[in-house]
Design an enzyme around this catalytic site. Structure first.
Site, PDB file in Angstrom:
ATOM      1  N   THR A 136      47.561  40.963  40.901  1.00  0.00           N
ATOM      2  CA  THR A 136      46.375  40.709  39.621  1.00  0.00           C
ATOM      3  C   THR A 136      45.950  42.436  39.190  1.00  0.00           C
ATOM      4  OG1 THR A 136      44.856  41.387  41.889  1.00  0.00           O
ATOM      5  CG2 THR A 136      45.311  39.064  41.115  1.00  0.00           C
ATOM      6  N   ASP A 137      46.453  42.953  39.324  1.00  0.00           N
ATOM      7  CA  ASP A 137      46.158  44.404  38.996  1.00  0.00           C
ATOM      8  C   ASP A 137      46.200  44.527  37.270  1.00  0.00           C
ATOM      9  OD1 ASP A 137      45.499  44.875  41.368  1.00  0.00           O
ATOM     10  OD2 ASP A 137      46.217  46.776  41.543  1.00  0.00           O
TER      11      ASP A 137
ATOM     12  N   LYS B  57      40.778  41.807  34.296  1.00  0.00           N
ATOM     13  CA  LYS B  57      40.291  41.612  35.865  1.00  0.00           C
ATOM     14  C   LYS B  57      39.044  43.125  35.804  1.00  0.00           C
ATOM     15  CE  LYS B  57      41.785  42.903  40.558  1.00  0.00           C
ATOM     16  NZ  LYS B  57      43.164  43.174  41.504  1.00  0.00           N
TER      17      LYS B  57
ATOM     18  N   THR C  13      49.530  40.290  45.358  1.00  0.00           N
ATOM     19  CA  THR C  13      49.405  40.092  46.579  1.00  0.00           C
ATOM     20  C   THR C  13      50.433  38.107  47.115  1.00  0.00           C
ATOM     21  OG1 THR C  13      47.661  41.045  46.622  1.00  0.00           O
ATOM     22  CG2 THR C  13      46.780  39.746  47.921  1.00  0.00           C
TER      23      THR C  13
HETATM   24  N1  GLU Z   1      48.720  46.327  43.528  1.00  0.00           N
HETATM   25  C1  GLU Z   1      48.738  44.730  43.583  1.00  0.00           C
HETATM   26  C2  GLU Z   1      49.265  44.060  42.330  1.00  0.00           C
HETATM   27  O1  GLU Z   1      48.754  43.721  41.908  1.00  0.00           O
HETATM   28  C3  GLU Z   1      48.322  44.175  44.149  1.00  0.00           C
HETATM   29  C4  GLU Z   1      46.976  43.017  44.012  1.00  0.00           C
HETATM   30  C5  GLU Z   1      47.406  41.645  44.504  1.00  0.00           C
HETATM   31  O2  GLU Z   1      48.302  41.322  43.915  1.00  0.00           O
HETATM   32  O3  GLU Z   1      46.169  41.380  43.858  1.00  0.00           O
HETATM   33  O4  GLU Z   1      50.524  44.052  42.374  1.00  0.00           O
END
Ligand code: GLU
Length: 431
Positions: free
Chosen positions: A166-167, A244, A90
């Site tokens: 972040t995932d 997370k 993201t």
């Molecule tokens: N699910 C995606 C990832 O982990 C977007 C979530 C994010 O980056 O916070 O890359």
């Protein structure tokens, strides 16, 4: 006036029920022609039906993303050099006006262009090493990332920031904690819960705090994100003790069984939160990228069928991390549902089996209940307060870097990257 409005423009729409402010989205193929869709700052879309009393104001015209080549930065010899490596997620995404979703498209240098103030903390180098959403991360990409980080240090970087989805960012921070040893410099993972082109973006504070920390006097692999809901500070968490814990909050990441390592204020001020936070040195990191990919994580649940363990044996898995209940239990006492025969068979076939807890907080302990003593005596390795995700990545690394299963078992039980505490701090139960 309405005719001039284009997808991507920031607008305010007023109807009798109230007004909505956000970005005009293109009309999805399946939606009725008399509905306009607005992406609110919260990230949610609302559809407003066109009516006679509808009023639309343009607040800001859409600026097409810059595709200019960034200017060569001016090097300040009094500052350290920090490399920003982007991997996707993201933080590197923008709203895609064709689909209404977000997709990974910012490179590290474009991010840098949008926030030149981070050069207050360091001379910045930026490059994109991959462009994926983090659910697609895998062991081969971890090896590629570890090499890219080591290359940065070997060519003069004093700190590295990795921007990441972040995932699964906490799996990657754990992986780098094992793959890069004797680091003596900071590697700081960061990301965002809102895409960088949104008014509510959290990426700017996350990135500036991370650059400040990567330019600091500390050493180790950390994950640095918002510490609270406002934009005042970030927390740097140890790469092996973080997870997370929320799908959307800016402060989604929490240290588990540990205090965060440091607090970084929005002005770049750093306060260490644990005694003896390791300090940087001059050596360059040792890279050990071999990972055994045939490793799994198995969560224990009431009613699970023991034959699931046969799958791991038949498929030739070399390691299995069990997320047991509480102190590290699996069904043992009712013969038909007991996992003991299946676990014994795995261990007899040299599969390394490690036990963690699905409670996450607190440590496993095989010495309290007699059925746990039996699991322990069969050779299940009880992994103290290590997070299941960290244990999984560690087992891949351990199996990739040892010659015998005895050596693997010894390495699993030793503390390599601060992945467990000898004594779990009882006060760090702080979500
Ligand atoms: N699910 C995606 C990832 O982990 C977007 C979530 C994010 O980056 O916070 O890359």
């Amino acid at each position: 006036m309405v005719d001039e409005i284009k997808p991507g423009d920031r607008i305010r729409v007023t109807v009798v029920e109230g007004s909505f402010e956000g970005v005009l989205m293109p009309r999805p193929k399946l939606s009725p022609e008399d509905v306009i869709t607005i992406k609110l700052d919260s990230g949610y879309n609302v559809g407003v039906k066109k009516s006679e009393d509808l009023r639309i104001e343009i607040l800001k015209k859409y600026d097409a993303p810059l595709k200019k080549k960034p200017k060569d930065p001016v090097i300040d010899p009094t500052k350290r050099t920090v490399s920003i490596l982007s991997t996707g997620g993201t933080i590197a995404s923008r709203v895609d006006y064709a689909t209404g979703g977000v997709s990974a498209s910012f490179t590290a240098s474009e991010l840098l262009e949008s926030m030149p103030e981070i050069t207050d903390y360091a001379n910045i180098r930026a490059s994109q090493v991959m462009n994926i959403m983090s659910e697609d991360m895998n062991p081969k990409l971890w090896a590629q990332l570890a090499k890219s980080i080591a290359d940065e240090f070997n060519t003069g970087a004093d700190g590295v920031v990795v921007t990441h989805g972040t995932d699964t960012m906490h799996y990657s921070s754990a992986a780098m904690s094992f793959m890069l040893s004797d680091l003596q410099k900071p590697v700081v993972f960061t990301g965002a819960q809102r895409s960088s082109d949104r008014g509510s973006a959290d990426s700017f504070l996350n990135l500036s705090c991370s650059v400040a920390f990567a330019a600091s006097d500390y050493d180790g692999v950390y994950l640095c994100m918002h510490g609270g809901l406002d934009d005042t500070f970030c927390l740097a968490h140890k790469g092996t003790k973080v997870r997370k814990m929320h799908t959307t909050r800016r402060d989604a990441f929490k240290s588990i069984n540990s205090s965060p390592a440091a607090k970084i204020q929005s002005d770049g001020g750093i306060q260490s939160l644990i005694p003896d936070l390791p300090k940087r040195g001059d050596a360059n990191p040792r890279l050990q990228t071999a990972l055994e990919e045939d490793v799994g994580i198995l969560r224990v649940y009431p009613g699970m069928k023991p034959d699931i363990l046969e799958y791991y044996l038949q498929k030739g898995y070399k390691g299995l991390i069990i997320e047991g209940t509480a102190l590290g239990h699996v069904p043992t006492t009712i013969a038909e549902t007991s996992l003991i025969p299946g676990i014994k068979a795995l261990i007899k076939n040299d599969v390394v089996v490690g036990m963690t807890t699905q409670c996450l907080f607190g440590a496993v302990n095989p010495h309290v209940y007699s059925n746990l003593r039996e699991l322990f005596s069969q050779g299940v390795i009880y992994l103290n307060d290590m997070l299941p995700e960290t244990a999984y990545v560690k087992l891949m690394w351990v199996l990739g870097n040892s010659k015998t299963s005895q050596e693997s078992r010894e390495l699993m039980a030793s503390n390599i990257a601060l992945e467990y505490n000898e004594k779990t701090p009882i006060d760090d139960f702080n979500l």
